[in-house]
Design an enzyme around this catalytic site. Sequence first.
Site, PDB file in Angstrom:
ATOM      1  N   ARG A  49     -16.477  50.211   1.172  1.00  0.00           N
ATOM      2  CA  ARG A  49     -15.232  49.575   1.625  1.00  0.00           C
ATOM      3  C   ARG A  49     -15.435  48.069   1.751  1.00  0.00           C
ATOM      4  NH1 ARG A  49     -17.017  47.521   5.401  1.00  0.00           N
ATOM      5  NH2 ARG A  49     -15.081  46.375   5.754  1.00  0.00           N
ATOM      6  N   ARG A  91      -6.822  52.343  -3.671  1.00  0.00           N
ATOM      7  CA  ARG A  91      -6.465  51.490  -2.539  1.00  0.00           C
ATOM      8  C   ARG A  91      -5.667  50.298  -3.073  1.00  0.00           C
ATOM      9  NH1 ARG A  91     -10.698  50.280   1.971  1.00  0.00           N
ATOM     10  NH2 ARG A  91      -8.769  50.398   3.186  1.00  0.00           N
ATOM     11  N   ASP A 236      -8.250  40.607   2.635  1.00  0.00           N
ATOM     12  CA  ASP A 236      -8.164  41.549   1.511  1.00  0.00           C
ATOM     13  C   ASP A 236      -7.301  41.003   0.388  1.00  0.00           C
ATOM     14  OD1 ASP A 236      -8.844  43.246   4.003  1.00  0.00           O
ATOM     15  OD2 ASP A 236      -9.364  44.485   2.273  1.00  0.00           O
TER      16      ASP A 236
HETATM   17  O1  MRU Z   1     -10.242  49.140   5.119  1.00  0.00           O
HETATM   18  P1  MRU Z   1     -11.463  48.280   4.900  1.00  0.00           P
HETATM   19  O2  MRU Z   1     -12.577  48.612   5.843  1.00  0.00           O
HETATM   20  O3  MRU Z   1     -11.895  48.260   3.463  1.00  0.00           O
HETATM   21  O4  MRU Z   1     -10.940  46.829   5.249  1.00  0.00           O
HETATM   22  C1  MRU Z   1     -11.697  45.670   5.046  1.00  0.00           C
HETATM   23  C2  MRU Z   1     -11.194  44.524   5.822  1.00  0.00           C
HETATM   24  O5  MRU Z   1     -10.029  44.391   6.096  1.00  0.00           O
HETATM   25  C3  MRU Z   1     -12.192  43.543   6.260  1.00  0.00           C
HETATM   26  O6  MRU Z   1     -11.897  43.057   7.519  1.00  0.00           O
HETATM   27  C4  MRU Z   1     -12.371  42.362   5.421  1.00  0.00           C
HETATM   28  O7  MRU Z   1     -11.993  41.220   6.006  1.00  0.00           O
HETATM   29  C5  MRU Z   1     -12.006  42.290   4.039  1.00  0.00           C
HETATM   30  S1  MRU Z   1     -13.451  42.516   3.142  1.00  0.00           S
HETATM   31  C6  MRU Z   1     -14.510  41.161   3.391  1.00  0.00           C
END
Ligand code: MRU
Length: 341
Positions: A49, A91, A236
């Site tokens: 993730r 995703r 993201d």
């Molecule tokens: O759902 P996830 O665990 O994949 O989400 C990831 C995030 O939102 C992180 O906080 C992040 O900032 C992005 S990846 C460096």
Amino acid sequence: MELIEAVAWSADGEGVRILDQRELPSREMYRDLRSIDEVCDAIRTLAVRGAPAIGIAGAMGLTLAVDAHEDDRDTARSRIVVAADQIRATRPTAVNLGWALDRMLAVASSHRRASLRDELRAEATRILDEDRAMCRRIGEYGATLIGDGSRILTHCNAGALATGGMGTALAAIYVATQQGKRVEVFVDETRPLLQGSRLTAWELARAGIRVTVLVDSAAAVLMRAGRIDLCLVGADRIAANGDVANKIGTYTLAIAARHHGVPFYVAAPTSTFDSGTAAGQEIIIEQRSADEVRCGFGAQTAPMDADIFNPAFDVTPANLITAIVSDRGVHHPPFDFSHRS
Ligand code: MRU
């Protein structure tokens, strides 16, 4: 600093090795993914993730669509296109996944030389190596925002576990520490899947950095008590106007930071900037299973017949962000990322 490898090639080079993040913090367990279905499942279930890491896993995983002895290139190419669609659908919010798959598809369609599989593997390795280098540069730029003795609040996990390198937001903390600055990190536990307490706290403690975990709703209290000097989170997807999609709860944190006069910084690599999305309201927010809230980690925590609202991400408007750190520098408002590729 010993680097955690969230994603790598497997020892025999025939699969994708991931650190299974569902097992952390109690077990450090690596798994080799050997099919497109396994790659999709690992991304969907958050075994791997974090925006950059799922881009890398998606790119490396796509190579599994081509056999070692593939001789009919047209068949191989159509299999790649189908597999890329399958991986892309896992995703929707992190732009890095589509960005990495598009790079792989470009290689597949422009292929000229003998082995399509080798070219795809080389491109996936480049994506991994480039991410590692971008993390380092984000760390160096980000560390300029961190003074000696800083008390930093972060949310979710934007560390080595989320990338191919030393992380994004956490890279700044690692570099600041390497520069001899003393830092203290406060980590929101990050409901409902606890990436903050399970992953970030594990990663920081492993690196010898002082870390305190708090429930998400305690962040504003810490700020009011004057115990936070800056907030630093990952992203993201960053829209052209600087609106930032990140883990649910980031927006709430940014509002609290503004109210208490605490600077709010976002760190992300070039692959997270989406010049094709004008503003945050265009970003598709992943909705996750109700069971993550009703009975996450086994225990029932809500009535089984209650409706559940469980968005995985939210959008923080650009006007709440003090600066955005990328591998190209520290960007201050007004943001304009419409030409960033
Ligand atoms: O759902 P996830 O665990 O994949 O989400 C990831 C995030 O939102 C992180 O906080 C992040 O900032 C992005 S990846 C460096």
